[in-house]
Design an enzyme around this catalytic site. Structure first.
Site, mmCIF file in Angstrom:
data_model
loop_
_atom_site.group_PDB
_atom_site.id
_atom_site.type_symbol
_atom_site.label_atom_id
_atom_site.label_comp_id
_atom_site.label_asym_id
_atom_site.label_seq_id
_atom_site.Cartn_x
_atom_site.Cartn_y
_atom_site.Cartn_z
ATOM 1 N N ASN A 181 -5.175 2.854 2.833
ATOM 2 C CA ASN A 181 -4.060 1.956 2.531
ATOM 3 C C ASN A 181 -4.531 0.672 1.863
ATOM 4 O O ASN A 181 -3.880 0.171 0.940
ATOM 5 C CB ASN A 181 -3.287 1.630 3.809
ATOM 6 N N CYS A 227 0.835 -1.204 0.000
ATOM 7 C CA CYS A 227 0.000 0.000 0.000
ATOM 8 C C CYS A 227 0.870 1.255 0.000
ATOM 9 O O CYS A 227 0.606 2.212 -0.732
ATOM 10 C CB CYS A 227 -0.950 -0.013 1.193
ATOM 11 N N PRO A 285 -4.262 -8.956 10.392
ATOM 12 C CA PRO A 285 -3.199 -9.904 10.746
ATOM 13 C C PRO A 285 -2.199 -10.132 9.622
ATOM 14 O O PRO A 285 -1.011 -10.328 9.876
ATOM 15 C CB PRO A 285 -3.969 -11.187 11.098
ATOM 16 N N ASN A 306 3.460 -9.225 7.975
ATOM 17 C CA ASN A 306 4.344 -8.966 6.834
ATOM 18 C C ASN A 306 5.069 -7.624 6.925
ATOM 19 O O ASN A 306 5.478 -7.071 5.906
ATOM 20 C CB ASN A 306 3.527 -8.992 5.531
#
Length: 318
Positions: free
Chosen positions: A293, A134, A168, A173
């Site tokens: 985002n 994003c 999550p 990540n």
């Protein structure tokens, strides 16, 4: 031949969380090129699967293996992966082995990076394309806009998102986010060095996505840089209407008597510092408006898939 030209390309989405569900709704509401074929999840109680079922879309809660086993998979031509970087490797192997195209919304970065207004027309033949992150989708167009006027020696981006919009998958990540975005700042944006920072803002009520882009570049015509940035913002707004400049582009001359020293750069920098401040408001198709985002990711993926689908259809009609 006219039937081939006018037909829609059937797609599947792996991942029935926030991103996958928002993407599904965008396809259903906005696309004249794509149509939903299958929605895939691993939680049979997920809202995404329930919504898909109510809209008459085939579903499975058995993940990629369930998708491969479905008869509906035969008609799917493009598969979106909205899971995680860790899961994407196997998903990609199985989808590509079945002869399908893949659009990766995770930071796995197996395929080439794609940012629609920068290189959206150059990767249409790739079997697996990666939508970066994003933060990358919001800021790399700006780095590129500066770089096409004045060589960017260092690009740094800070993406601040509402903590509530980080699910999550995003939280798992974070390392991949920073690494993938940093590489794409260079590979797509054109900067010689790149750095990415993400901030999860816990403010209540949640704030919309804010992005800051710093470019250290050669001295150049400031009006030309400003126009290049504004033109790029207008391009992104064609598929993300809530993408906008927060204030005017800022410039600062860095002279030899006070050079900048940055660990990521060799030696001291003198030249022009360009600062661009952005915000991204989501379209609220499924996600709250503050989750710009996630909205910019699904919007970029939709734009990329439509371009790929048009190319596939044209080739089939030729």
């Amino acid at each position: 031949m006219s039937e081939t030209i006018n037909r829609k390309t059937r797609v599947a989405i792996i991942g029935s969380g926030n991103i996958g569900t928002d993407l599904m709704i965008k396809i259903m509401r906005l696309s004249d090129v794509l149509e939903m074929g299958v929605m895939v999840g691993i939680d049979p109680a997920s809202d995404g699967l329930a919504r898909a079922q109510r809209m008459g879309i085939a579903t499975t809660h058995e993940g990629i293996d369930g998708l491969i086993a479905m008869p509906e998979f035969a008609d799917v031509e493009i598969v979106f992966d909205a899971t995680s970087a860790g899961a994407h490797k196997r998903n990609s192997e199985l989808v590509l082995a079945a002869g399908k195209r893949m659009i990766d919304l995770t930071p796995a970065a197996i395929g080439p990076y794609v940012v629609p207004p920068v290189n959206g027309n150059t990767c249409l033949e790739a079997k697996n394309v990666n939508m970066v992150t994003c933060g990358g989708q919001a800021t790399i167009p700006i780095v590129h806009a500066v770089n096409r006027v004045a060589k960017v020696h260092y690009g740094e981006i800070v993406a601040s998102i509402a903590s509530k919009s980080a699910g999550p998958g995003t939280r798992a990540n974070i390392d991949e986010f920073t690494e993938t975005t940093s590489r794409a700042i260079m590979d797509v944006g054109g900067a010689r060095r790149g750095k990415a920072i993400i901030v999860l803002n816990p403010a209540e009520p949640p704030l919309i996505m804010r992005d800051t882009v710093y470019c250290l570049c050669d001295e150049a015509d400031r009006d030309a840089i400003r126009k290049s940035v504004e033109d790029m913002v207008a391009q992104v707004q064609t598929y993300v209407p809530g993408y906008r400049l927060k204030q005017a582009v800022q410039f600062e001359h860095i002279g030899s008597n006070s050079p900048l020293r940055i660990p990521e750069m060799d030696g001291a920098f003198t030249g022009l510092k360009v600062s661009v401040f952005l915000e991204v408001e989501g379209a609220a198709h499924y996600l709250p408006a503050y989750a710009g985002n996630l909205d910019i990711m699904t919007s970029a993926a939709l734009r990329t898939a439509e371009k790929i689908a048009v190319r596939m259809t044209e080739r089939a009609a030729a």
